[in-house]
Design an enzyme around this catalytic site. Structure first.
Site, PDB file in Angstrom:
ATOM      1  N   GLY A 100       0.638  -1.191   0.137  1.00  0.00           N
ATOM      2  CA  GLY A 100       0.117   0.002   0.165  1.00  0.00           C
ATOM      3  C   GLY A 100       0.769   1.421  -0.077  1.00  0.00           C
ATOM      4  N   ARG A 147       3.448  -1.625  -5.669  1.00  0.00           N
ATOM      5  CA  ARG A 147       3.595  -0.467  -6.408  1.00  0.00           C
ATOM      6  C   ARG A 147       4.966   0.349  -6.046  1.00  0.00           C
ATOM      7  NH1 ARG A 147      -0.576   2.929  -8.079  1.00  0.00           N
ATOM      8  NH2 ARG A 147      -1.742   1.895  -6.398  1.00  0.00           N
ATOM      9  N   TYR A 159      -8.731   4.834 -13.154  1.00  0.00           N
ATOM     10  CA  TYR A 159      -8.638   5.683 -11.841  1.00  0.00           C
ATOM     11  C   TYR A 159      -8.315   7.194 -11.968  1.00  0.00           C
ATOM     12  CZ  TYR A 159      -7.165   0.888 -10.953  1.00  0.00           C
ATOM     13  OH  TYR A 159      -6.737  -0.383 -10.780  1.00  0.00           O
ATOM     14  N   CYS A 211     -11.138   3.432 -30.069  1.00  0.00           N
ATOM     15  CA  CYS A 211     -12.338   4.227 -30.226  1.00  0.00           C
ATOM     16  C   CYS A 211     -13.194   4.327 -28.818  1.00  0.00           C
ATOM     17  CB  CYS A 211     -13.230   3.363 -31.259  1.00  0.00           C
ATOM     18  SG  CYS A 211     -12.348   2.997 -32.537  1.00  0.00           S
ATOM     19  N   GLU A 212     -12.559   5.200 -28.038  1.00  0.00           N
ATOM     20  CA  GLU A 212     -13.260   5.571 -26.895  1.00  0.00           C
ATOM     21  C   GLU A 212     -12.624   6.738 -26.195  1.00  0.00           C
ATOM     22  OE1 GLU A 212     -14.447   3.242 -23.735  1.00  0.00           O
ATOM     23  OE2 GLU A 212     -14.192   1.395 -24.721  1.00  0.00           O
TER      24      GLU A 212
HETATM   25  N1  LLP Z   1      -1.706  -7.085  -0.898  1.00  0.00           N
HETATM   26  C1  LLP Z   1      -2.817  -7.246  -1.252  1.00  0.00           C
HETATM   27  C2  LLP Z   1      -3.495  -8.281  -0.780  1.00  0.00           C
HETATM   28  C3  LLP Z   1      -3.265  -6.381  -2.269  1.00  0.00           C
HETATM   29  O1  LLP Z   1      -4.472  -6.472  -2.776  1.00  0.00           O
HETATM   30  C4  LLP Z   1      -2.275  -5.540  -2.961  1.00  0.00           C
HETATM   31  C5  LLP Z   1      -2.856  -4.552  -3.861  1.00  0.00           C
HETATM   32  C6  LLP Z   1      -0.933  -5.624  -2.382  1.00  0.00           C
HETATM   33  C7  LLP Z   1      -0.499  -6.189  -1.307  1.00  0.00           C
HETATM   34  C8  LLP Z   1      -0.188  -4.603  -3.207  1.00  0.00           C
HETATM   35  O2  LLP Z   1      -0.338  -3.215  -2.860  1.00  0.00           O
HETATM   36  P1  LLP Z   1       0.654  -1.937  -3.283  1.00  0.00           P
HETATM   37  O3  LLP Z   1       1.776  -2.008  -2.474  1.00  0.00           O
HETATM   38  O4  LLP Z   1       0.945  -2.014  -4.827  1.00  0.00           O
HETATM   39  O5  LLP Z   1      -0.206  -0.850  -3.078  1.00  0.00           O
HETATM   40  N2  LLP Z   1      -4.459  -1.431 -10.020  1.00  0.00           N
HETATM   41  C9  LLP Z   1      -4.315  -0.329  -8.848  1.00  0.00           C
HETATM   42  C10 LLP Z   1      -3.917  -0.824  -7.608  1.00  0.00           C
HETATM   43  C11 LLP Z   1      -4.553  -2.084  -7.022  1.00  0.00           C
HETATM   44  C12 LLP Z   1      -4.061  -2.757  -5.862  1.00  0.00           C
HETATM   45  C13 LLP Z   1      -4.569  -4.074  -5.566  1.00  0.00           C
HETATM   46  N3  LLP Z   1      -4.241  -4.634  -4.236  1.00  0.00           N
HETATM   47  C14 LLP Z   1      -3.599   0.644  -9.378  1.00  0.00           C
HETATM   48  O6  LLP Z   1      -2.948   0.737 -10.676  1.00  0.00           O
HETATM   49  O7  LLP Z   1      -3.460   1.862  -8.916  1.00  0.00           O
END
Ligand code: LLP
Length: 411
Positions: free
Chosen positions: A227, A264, A304, A338-339
Protein backbone atom coordinates in the site's frame (compact mmCIF):
# COMPACT_ATOMS: atom_id res chain seq x y z
CA UNK A 1 17.13 5.85 -18.02
CA UNK A 2 20.17 4.70 -16.09
CA UNK A 3 22.96 4.55 -18.66
CA UNK A 4 20.67 3.50 -21.49
CA UNK A 5 19.16 5.92 -23.97
CA UNK A 6 15.41 5.57 -24.31
CA UNK A 7 15.56 6.50 -27.99
CA UNK A 8 18.01 3.62 -28.56
CA UNK A 9 15.60 1.26 -26.82
CA UNK A 10 12.73 2.58 -28.95
CA UNK A 11 14.74 2.08 -32.11
CA UNK A 12 15.88 -1.37 -31.12
CA UNK A 13 12.60 -2.84 -29.84
CA UNK A 14 9.95 -0.55 -31.31
CA UNK A 15 7.09 1.09 -29.43
CA UNK A 16 5.02 0.87 -27.33
CA UNK A 17 7.46 -0.78 -24.97
CA UNK A 18 7.74 -1.06 -21.21
CA UNK A 19 11.28 -0.51 -19.91
CA UNK A 20 12.34 -1.47 -16.38
CA UNK A 21 15.54 -0.73 -14.50
CA UNK A 22 16.86 -3.79 -12.69
CA UNK A 23 18.90 -1.64 -10.31
CA UNK A 24 15.95 0.59 -9.40
CA UNK A 25 13.94 -2.50 -8.37
CA UNK A 26 16.82 -3.85 -6.30
CA UNK A 27 17.36 -0.44 -4.69
CA UNK A 28 13.80 -0.36 -3.37
CA UNK A 29 14.02 -3.95 -2.15
CA UNK A 30 17.23 -3.01 -0.34
CA UNK A 31 15.60 0.09 1.15
CA UNK A 32 12.82 -2.08 2.64
CA UNK A 33 15.35 -4.64 3.92
CA UNK A 34 17.59 -2.00 5.47
CA UNK A 35 14.72 -0.09 7.06
CA UNK A 36 13.41 -3.20 8.79
CA UNK A 37 16.82 -4.80 9.43
CA UNK A 38 16.34 -4.68 13.19
CA UNK A 39 13.35 -7.04 12.91
CA UNK A 40 12.90 -10.59 11.72
CA UNK A 41 11.02 -9.73 8.54
CA UNK A 42 10.10 -10.89 5.04
CA UNK A 43 9.31 -8.66 2.07
CA UNK A 44 6.70 -10.44 -0.05
CA UNK A 45 6.60 -8.54 -3.33
CA UNK A 46 2.99 -8.25 -4.60
CA UNK A 47 3.23 -9.96 -7.96
CA UNK A 48 0.12 -8.30 -9.40
CA UNK A 49 2.02 -5.01 -9.75
CA UNK A 50 4.41 -6.46 -12.33
CA UNK A 51 4.60 -10.17 -12.95
CA UNK A 52 7.17 -10.38 -15.73
CA UNK A 53 9.41 -13.39 -15.10
CA UNK A 54 12.56 -11.26 -15.28
CA UNK A 55 11.25 -8.90 -12.58
CA UNK A 56 10.26 -11.86 -10.38
CA UNK A 57 13.60 -13.54 -11.05
CA UNK A 58 15.61 -10.49 -9.99
CA UNK A 59 13.65 -10.28 -6.75
CA UNK A 60 13.77 -14.03 -6.09
CA UNK A 61 17.53 -13.92 -6.47
CA UNK A 62 17.72 -11.04 -4.02
CA UNK A 63 15.88 -13.23 -1.48
CA UNK A 64 12.42 -11.71 -1.67
CA UNK A 65 9.24 -13.53 -0.83
CA UNK A 66 6.06 -12.99 -2.85
CA UNK A 67 2.41 -12.14 -2.35
CA UNK A 68 0.22 -13.87 -4.93
CA UNK A 69 -3.50 -13.89 -5.67
CA UNK A 70 -3.87 -16.70 -8.19
CA UNK A 71 -2.46 -20.03 -9.28
CA UNK A 72 -1.15 -18.20 -12.34
CA UNK A 73 0.93 -15.86 -10.19
CA UNK A 74 2.16 -18.80 -8.14
CA UNK A 75 3.30 -20.63 -11.27
CA UNK A 76 5.08 -17.50 -12.49
CA UNK A 77 6.97 -17.12 -9.21
CA UNK A 78 8.02 -20.77 -9.27
CA UNK A 79 9.07 -20.48 -12.92
CA UNK A 80 11.18 -17.47 -11.97
CA UNK A 81 12.99 -19.38 -9.22
CA UNK A 82 11.01 -18.20 -6.18
CA UNK A 83 10.54 -20.50 -3.19
CA UNK A 84 7.01 -21.61 -2.30
CA UNK A 85 7.66 -21.40 1.43
CA UNK A 86 8.29 -17.64 1.06
CA UNK A 87 4.97 -17.05 -0.67
CA UNK A 88 1.75 -15.78 0.89
CA UNK A 89 -1.45 -16.53 -1.01
CA UNK A 90 -3.96 -13.65 -0.78
CA UNK A 91 -7.29 -13.13 -2.51
CA UNK A 92 -11.01 -13.47 -1.80
CA UNK A 93 -11.87 -16.32 -4.14
CA UNK A 94 -9.45 -19.22 -3.92
CA UNK A 95 -10.75 -22.40 -5.55
CA UNK A 96 -10.24 -26.04 -4.58
CA UNK A 97 -7.68 -26.43 -7.37
CA UNK A 98 -5.77 -23.30 -6.34
CA UNK A 99 -5.54 -24.50 -2.76
CA UNK A 100 -4.55 -28.04 -3.74
CA UNK A 101 -1.81 -26.78 -6.06
CA UNK A 102 -0.48 -24.35 -3.45
CA UNK A 103 -0.44 -26.97 -0.69
CA UNK A 104 1.35 -29.45 -2.93
CA UNK A 105 3.99 -26.81 -3.67
CA UNK A 106 4.49 -26.12 0.06
CA UNK A 107 3.03 -22.59 0.19
CA UNK A 108 4.19 -20.40 3.10
CA UNK A 109 0.78 -19.14 4.16
CA UNK A 110 -2.80 -18.66 2.98
CA UNK A 111 -4.21 -15.26 3.84
CA UNK A 112 -7.80 -16.29 4.50
CA UNK A 113 -10.65 -13.89 3.83
CA UNK A 114 -13.81 -15.79 4.90
CA UNK A 115 -15.08 -18.70 6.99
CA UNK A 116 -16.06 -20.63 3.87
CA UNK A 117 -12.52 -20.28 2.51
CA UNK A 118 -11.15 -21.52 5.83
CA UNK A 119 -13.42 -24.57 5.70
CA UNK A 120 -12.41 -25.27 2.10
CA UNK A 121 -8.70 -25.05 2.93
CA UNK A 122 -9.25 -27.43 5.86
CA UNK A 123 -11.05 -29.90 3.53
CA UNK A 124 -8.38 -29.79 0.84
CA UNK A 125 -5.60 -30.16 3.40
CA UNK A 126 -7.40 -33.15 4.89
CA UNK A 127 -7.70 -34.79 1.45
CA UNK A 128 -3.97 -34.32 0.96
CA UNK A 129 -3.07 -35.40 4.49
CA UNK A 130 -1.46 -32.02 5.18
CA UNK A 131 -1.83 -29.11 7.60
CA UNK A 132 -2.38 -25.77 5.88
CA UNK A 133 -0.58 -22.71 7.29
CA UNK A 134 -3.03 -19.81 7.50
CA UNK A 135 -3.43 -16.27 8.69
CA UNK A 136 -6.69 -14.37 8.69
CA UNK A 137 -6.91 -11.20 6.68
CA UNK A 138 -8.60 -8.83 9.07
CA UNK A 139 -10.50 -5.84 7.80
CA UNK A 140 -9.54 -3.21 10.35
CA UNK A 141 -12.10 -0.63 9.10
CA UNK A 142 -9.49 2.04 8.57
CA UNK A 143 -9.89 4.74 5.93
CA UNK A 144 -6.81 4.64 3.73
CA UNK A 145 -7.78 7.98 2.18
CA UNK A 146 -7.05 6.77 -1.33
CA UNK A 147 -9.04 6.25 -4.56
CA UNK A 148 -12.26 4.30 -3.78
CA UNK A 149 -11.37 1.53 -6.27
CA UNK A 150 -8.07 0.80 -4.49
CA UNK A 151 -9.19 1.27 -0.91
CA UNK A 152 -9.70 -2.13 0.68
CA UNK A 153 -9.82 -1.77 4.47
CA UNK A 154 -13.28 -0.28 4.95
CA UNK A 155 -16.30 -2.15 6.35
CA UNK A 156 -18.16 -2.10 3.04
CA UNK A 157 -15.25 -3.46 0.98
CA UNK A 158 -15.37 -7.13 -0.04
CA UNK A 159 -12.03 -7.83 1.63
CA UNK A 160 -11.08 -9.52 4.85
CA UNK A 161 -12.86 -10.64 7.99
CA UNK A 162 -14.47 -7.91 10.10
CA UNK A 163 -12.32 -6.85 13.04
CA UNK A 164 -15.02 -7.68 15.59
CA UNK A 165 -15.55 -11.17 14.15
CA UNK A 166 -11.87 -12.08 13.85
CA UNK A 167 -11.33 -13.68 17.29
CA UNK A 168 -14.37 -15.93 16.78
CA UNK A 169 -13.08 -17.07 13.39
CA UNK A 170 -9.64 -17.78 14.86
CA UNK A 171 -11.35 -19.92 17.51
CA UNK A 172 -13.10 -21.88 14.76
CA UNK A 173 -9.80 -22.25 12.89
CA UNK A 174 -8.12 -23.54 16.05
CA UNK A 175 -10.62 -26.40 16.15
CA UNK A 176 -9.96 -27.50 12.57
CA UNK A 177 -7.65 -30.52 12.40
CA UNK A 178 -5.84 -29.59 9.20
CA UNK A 179 -5.36 -25.89 9.86
CA UNK A 180 -2.14 -24.48 11.32
CA UNK A 181 -2.67 -20.90 12.51
CA UNK A 182 0.54 -19.00 11.84
CA UNK A 183 -0.31 -15.32 11.48
CA UNK A 184 -2.56 -12.31 11.11
CA UNK A 185 -2.81 -10.12 8.04
CA UNK A 186 -4.30 -6.91 6.72
CA UNK A 187 -4.05 -4.79 3.60
CA UNK A 188 -5.93 -1.52 3.75
CA UNK A 189 -5.44 -0.06 0.30
CA UNK A 190 -2.99 1.17 -2.24
CA UNK A 191 -1.14 4.41 -3.03
CA UNK A 192 -1.29 5.57 0.59
CA UNK A 193 0.83 8.65 1.07
CA UNK A 194 0.49 9.00 4.86
CA UNK A 195 1.70 6.66 7.56
CA UNK A 196 -1.23 7.27 9.95
CA UNK A 197 -3.64 4.69 8.40
CA UNK A 198 -0.91 2.01 8.62
CA UNK A 199 -0.36 2.83 12.29
CA UNK A 200 -4.13 2.76 12.93
CA UNK A 201 -4.40 -0.65 11.25
CA UNK A 202 -1.40 -1.97 13.20
CA UNK A 203 -3.01 -0.83 16.46
CA UNK A 204 -6.18 -2.74 15.59
CA UNK A 205 -4.15 -5.87 14.84
CA UNK A 206 -2.12 -5.55 18.05
CA UNK A 207 -5.37 -5.44 20.01
CA UNK A 208 -6.47 -8.68 18.31
CA UNK A 209 -3.12 -10.39 18.87
CA UNK A 210 -3.52 -9.66 22.60
CA UNK A 211 -7.06 -11.05 22.65
CA UNK A 212 -5.87 -14.18 20.83
CA UNK A 213 -3.00 -14.70 23.27
CA UNK A 214 -5.51 -14.59 26.10
CA UNK A 215 -7.33 -17.46 24.42
CA UNK A 216 -4.14 -19.46 23.99
CA UNK A 217 -3.82 -18.76 20.26
CA UNK A 218 -0.25 -17.72 19.61
CA UNK A 219 0.80 -16.33 16.26
CA UNK A 220 4.20 -16.39 14.58
CA UNK A 221 3.87 -13.50 12.17
CA UNK A 222 2.03 -10.27 11.43
CA UNK A 223 1.55 -9.21 7.80
CA UNK A 224 0.85 -5.52 7.20
CA UNK A 225 0.12 -5.88 3.48
CA UNK A 226 1.27 -3.44 0.87
CA UNK A 227 0.00 0.00 0.00
CA UNK A 228 2.86 2.45 0.33
CA UNK A 229 2.39 5.15 -2.30
CA UNK A 230 4.81 6.60 -4.81
CA UNK A 231 5.35 9.95 -6.49
CA UNK A 232 3.76 10.06 -9.95
CA UNK A 233 3.69 13.85 -10.43
CA UNK A 234 3.79 15.88 -7.25
CA UNK A 235 2.66 13.52 -4.48
CA UNK A 236 4.90 13.37 -1.42
CA UNK A 237 4.45 9.87 -0.06
CA UNK A 238 6.08 8.94 3.22
CA UNK A 239 9.51 7.43 2.54
CA UNK A 240 10.21 3.76 3.27
CA UNK A 241 12.54 4.86 6.05
CA UNK A 242 9.93 7.10 7.74
CA UNK A 243 7.30 4.39 7.24
CA UNK A 244 9.58 1.96 9.08
CA UNK A 245 10.39 4.42 11.86
CA UNK A 246 6.70 4.92 12.57
CA UNK A 247 5.99 1.19 12.80
CA UNK A 248 9.19 -0.23 14.31
CA UNK A 249 8.64 0.51 18.02
CA UNK A 250 5.22 -1.18 18.03
CA UNK A 251 6.45 -4.09 15.93
CA UNK A 252 9.52 -4.64 18.09
CA UNK A 253 7.33 -4.78 21.19
CA UNK A 254 5.20 -7.50 19.56
CA UNK A 255 8.07 -9.90 19.02
CA UNK A 256 6.53 -11.52 15.91
CA UNK A 257 8.08 -11.96 12.48
CA UNK A 258 6.84 -9.16 10.22
CA UNK A 259 5.70 -9.50 6.61
CA UNK A 260 5.03 -6.73 4.10
CA UNK A 261 3.45 -7.08 0.67
CA UNK A 262 4.64 -4.04 -1.29
CA UNK A 263 3.81 -3.94 -4.99
CA UNK A 264 3.61 -0.44 -6.40
CA UNK A 265 6.40 1.04 -4.29
CA UNK A 266 8.78 -1.72 -5.44
CA UNK A 267 8.39 -1.25 -9.16
CA UNK A 268 6.32 1.80 -10.21
CA UNK A 269 9.22 4.17 -10.55
CA UNK A 270 11.54 1.50 -11.91
CA UNK A 271 9.56 1.49 -15.15
CA UNK A 272 8.46 3.70 -18.03
CA UNK A 273 6.19 3.08 -20.96
CA UNK A 274 7.71 4.46 -24.13
CA UNK A 275 5.48 5.46 -26.99
CA UNK A 276 5.78 7.26 -30.31
CA UNK A 277 3.74 10.26 -31.48
CA UNK A 278 1.84 9.11 -34.58
CA UNK A 279 -0.50 12.03 -35.27
CA UNK A 280 -0.75 15.60 -34.01
CA UNK A 281 -4.29 16.91 -34.14
CA UNK A 282 -4.73 20.44 -32.87
CA UNK A 283 -8.39 21.47 -32.74
CA UNK A 284 -10.17 24.64 -31.73
CA UNK A 285 -10.76 23.39 -28.19
CA UNK A 286 -8.07 20.87 -27.51
CA UNK A 287 -4.83 19.64 -28.97
CA UNK A 288 -4.52 15.88 -29.28
CA UNK A 289 -1.24 14.02 -29.58
CA UNK A 290 -2.20 10.54 -30.77
CA UNK A 291 0.44 8.06 -29.70
CA UNK A 292 0.98 4.35 -30.38
CA UNK A 293 0.26 3.33 -26.77
CA UNK A 294 -3.34 3.40 -25.58
CA UNK A 295 -5.66 2.50 -22.72
CA UNK A 296 -5.16 -1.18 -23.55
CA UNK A 297 -1.44 -0.74 -22.73
CA UNK A 298 -1.88 1.51 -19.70
CA UNK A 299 -5.35 1.72 -18.22
CA UNK A 300 -4.59 3.62 -15.00
CA UNK A 301 -5.46 7.10 -16.36
CA UNK A 302 -8.77 5.86 -17.82
CA UNK A 303 -9.73 3.68 -14.84
CA UNK A 304 -8.61 5.76 -11.87
CA UNK A 305 -8.07 9.20 -13.41
CA UNK A 306 -4.46 8.54 -12.48
CA UNK A 307 -2.02 11.24 -13.47
CA UNK A 308 1.34 10.02 -14.67
CA UNK A 309 4.19 12.18 -15.94
CA UNK A 310 5.00 12.35 -19.65
CA UNK A 311 8.59 13.15 -20.60
CA UNK A 312 9.71 13.74 -24.16
CA UNK A 313 12.75 11.80 -25.33
CA UNK A 314 14.87 14.94 -25.54
CA UNK A 315 14.13 17.49 -22.88
CA UNK A 316 13.81 21.04 -24.18
CA UNK A 317 17.20 22.69 -24.17
CA UNK A 318 16.13 25.87 -22.35
CA UNK A 319 13.69 26.92 -19.66
CA UNK A 320 11.18 28.38 -22.08
CA UNK A 321 10.20 24.87 -23.10
CA UNK A 322 11.10 25.38 -26.73
CA UNK A 323 13.59 23.62 -28.92
CA UNK A 324 14.29 23.16 -32.61
CA UNK A 325 11.85 25.92 -33.40
CA UNK A 326 8.79 23.90 -32.23
CA UNK A 327 6.36 25.58 -29.96
CA UNK A 328 5.34 24.27 -26.54
CA UNK A 329 1.61 23.67 -26.54
CA UNK A 330 -0.93 22.09 -24.22
CA UNK A 331 -1.69 18.55 -25.36
CA UNK A 332 -3.89 15.65 -24.40
CA UNK A 333 -1.81 12.54 -24.98
CA UNK A 334 -4.27 9.93 -26.22
CA UNK A 335 -4.32 6.49 -27.82
CA UNK A 336 -5.97 5.42 -31.06
CA UNK A 337 -8.75 3.37 -29.41
CA UNK A 338 -12.37 4.22 -30.16
CA UNK A 339 -13.27 5.54 -26.71
CA UNK A 340 -13.19 9.04 -25.28
CA UNK A 341 -11.80 7.45 -22.11
CA UNK A 342 -8.71 6.43 -24.03
CA UNK A 343 -6.24 8.98 -22.74
CA UNK A 344 -2.84 8.67 -21.11
CA UNK A 345 -2.43 12.26 -19.95
CA UNK A 346 -4.40 15.47 -20.18
CA UNK A 347 -3.41 19.11 -20.51
CA UNK A 348 0.35 18.66 -20.60
CA UNK A 349 2.61 21.39 -21.90
CA UNK A 350 4.91 19.66 -24.37
CA UNK A 351 6.93 20.49 -27.42
CA UNK A 352 5.98 17.77 -29.87
CA UNK A 353 6.58 16.62 -33.41
CA UNK A 354 5.30 13.52 -35.18
CA UNK A 355 7.74 10.66 -34.57
CA UNK A 356 8.85 11.91 -31.15
CA UNK A 357 9.31 9.35 -28.41
CA UNK A 358 7.60 10.00 -25.07
CA UNK A 359 8.22 8.21 -21.78
CA UNK A 360 5.33 7.81 -19.37
CA UNK A 361 6.91 7.44 -15.96
CA UNK A 362 5.75 5.49 -12.93
CA UNK A 363 4.60 2.77 -15.33
CA UNK A 364 6.49 -0.14 -13.76
CA UNK A 365 3.52 -1.04 -11.53
CA UNK A 366 0.02 -1.93 -12.73
CA UNK A 367 1.02 -1.06 -16.28
CA UNK A 368 1.70 -4.16 -18.32
CA UNK A 369 -0.15 -6.44 -15.86
CA UNK A 370 -3.40 -4.56 -16.47
CA UNK A 371 -2.98 -4.37 -20.22
CA UNK A 372 -5.40 -6.01 -22.64
CA UNK A 373 -5.97 -6.71 -26.31
CA UNK A 374 -8.89 -4.30 -26.69
CA UNK A 375 -9.34 -3.20 -30.31
CA UNK A 376 -7.25 -6.27 -31.30
CA UNK A 377 -4.03 -4.61 -30.32
CA UNK A 378 -1.10 -6.84 -29.40
CA UNK A 379 0.39 -6.19 -26.01
CA UNK A 380 3.59 -4.16 -25.76
CA UNK A 381 7.07 -5.60 -25.50
CA UNK A 382 9.01 -5.38 -22.24
CA UNK A 383 12.71 -4.63 -21.83
CA UNK A 384 14.96 -4.64 -18.78
CA UNK A 385 18.03 -2.49 -18.49
CA UNK A 386 21.04 -2.79 -16.18
CA UNK A 387 24.11 -0.60 -16.51
CA UNK A 388 24.65 -0.10 -20.22
CA UNK A 389 22.82 -3.31 -21.16
CA UNK A 390 19.29 -3.83 -22.36
CA UNK A 391 17.50 -7.14 -22.82
CA UNK A 392 14.12 -8.11 -24.20
CA UNK A 393 12.11 -9.73 -21.40
CA UNK A 394 8.84 -10.14 -23.29
CA UNK A 395 8.26 -10.20 -27.02
CA UNK A 396 5.67 -7.88 -28.51
CA UNK A 397 2.49 -9.85 -29.16
CA UNK A 398 1.71 -10.37 -32.82
CA UNK A 399 -1.77 -10.02 -34.26
CA UNK A 400 -1.71 -13.73 -35.14
CA UNK A 401 -1.10 -14.43 -31.42
CA UNK A 402 -4.43 -12.77 -30.70
CA UNK A 403 -6.64 -15.12 -32.70
CA UNK A 404 -4.49 -18.23 -32.72
CA UNK A 405 -6.86 -20.05 -30.35
CA UNK A 406 -10.11 -18.96 -32.00
CA UNK A 407 -12.13 -21.17 -34.36
CA UNK A 408 -14.57 -20.38 -37.12
CA UNK A 409 -18.08 -21.77 -36.66
CA UNK A 410 -18.38 -25.03 -38.65
CA UNK A 411 -21.61 -25.47 -40.65
N1 LLP B 1 -1.45 -7.16 -0.87
C1 LLP B 1 -2.73 -7.28 -1.26
C2 LLP B 1 -3.59 -8.27 -0.59
C3 LLP B 1 -3.25 -6.46 -2.27
O1 LLP B 1 -4.51 -6.57 -2.64
C4 LLP B 1 -2.39 -5.51 -2.90
C5 LLP B 1 -2.87 -4.66 -3.97
C6 LLP B 1 -1.04 -5.45 -2.48
C7 LLP B 1 -0.62 -6.28 -1.46
C8 LLP B 1 -0.05 -4.50 -3.09
O2 LLP B 1 -0.41 -3.18 -2.86
P1 LLP B 1 0.57 -1.99 -3.33
O3 LLP B 1 1.82 -2.06 -2.49
O4 LLP B 1 0.84 -2.19 -4.76
O5 LLP B 1 -0.23 -0.77 -3.08
N2 LLP B 1 -4.39 -1.42 -9.97
C9 LLP B 1 -4.36 -0.38 -8.97
C10 LLP B 1 -3.82 -0.90 -7.65
C11 LLP B 1 -4.58 -2.08 -7.12
C12 LLP B 1 -4.01 -2.66 -5.86
C13 LLP B 1 -4.65 -3.95 -5.51
N3 LLP B 1 -4.10 -4.65 -4.38
C14 LLP B 1 -3.57 0.80 -9.52
O6 LLP B 1 -3.09 0.75 -10.64
O7 LLP B 1 -3.47 1.85 -8.85
Amino acid sequence: MGQVSISDVAEHYGTPCYVYSKQAILDVYQAYSDSFASLDHQICYAVKANSNLAVLGVLAQAGAGFDIVSRGELMRVLAAGGHADRIVFSGVGKTYDDIEFALNQGIGCFNVESISELALINDVAQQLGKRAPISLRVNPDVDAGTHPYISTGLKDNKFGIAHDKAVGVYEQAAMMDNIDIVGIDCHIGSQLTEVAPFVAALDKLIELIGALRDKGINLRHIDLGGGLGVRYIDESPVTIDKFAQALLPKLQALGLKVFFEPGRSMVANAGVLITRVDVLKPTEHKNFAIVDAAMNDLIRPALYQAEMAVIPETLPSDDTGTDAGNEAMTWDVVGAICETGDFLAKDRVLTLAVGDILAITGAGAYGFTMSSNYNSRGRASEVMIAGTQHQLIRKRETIEDLYRDEMLWQD
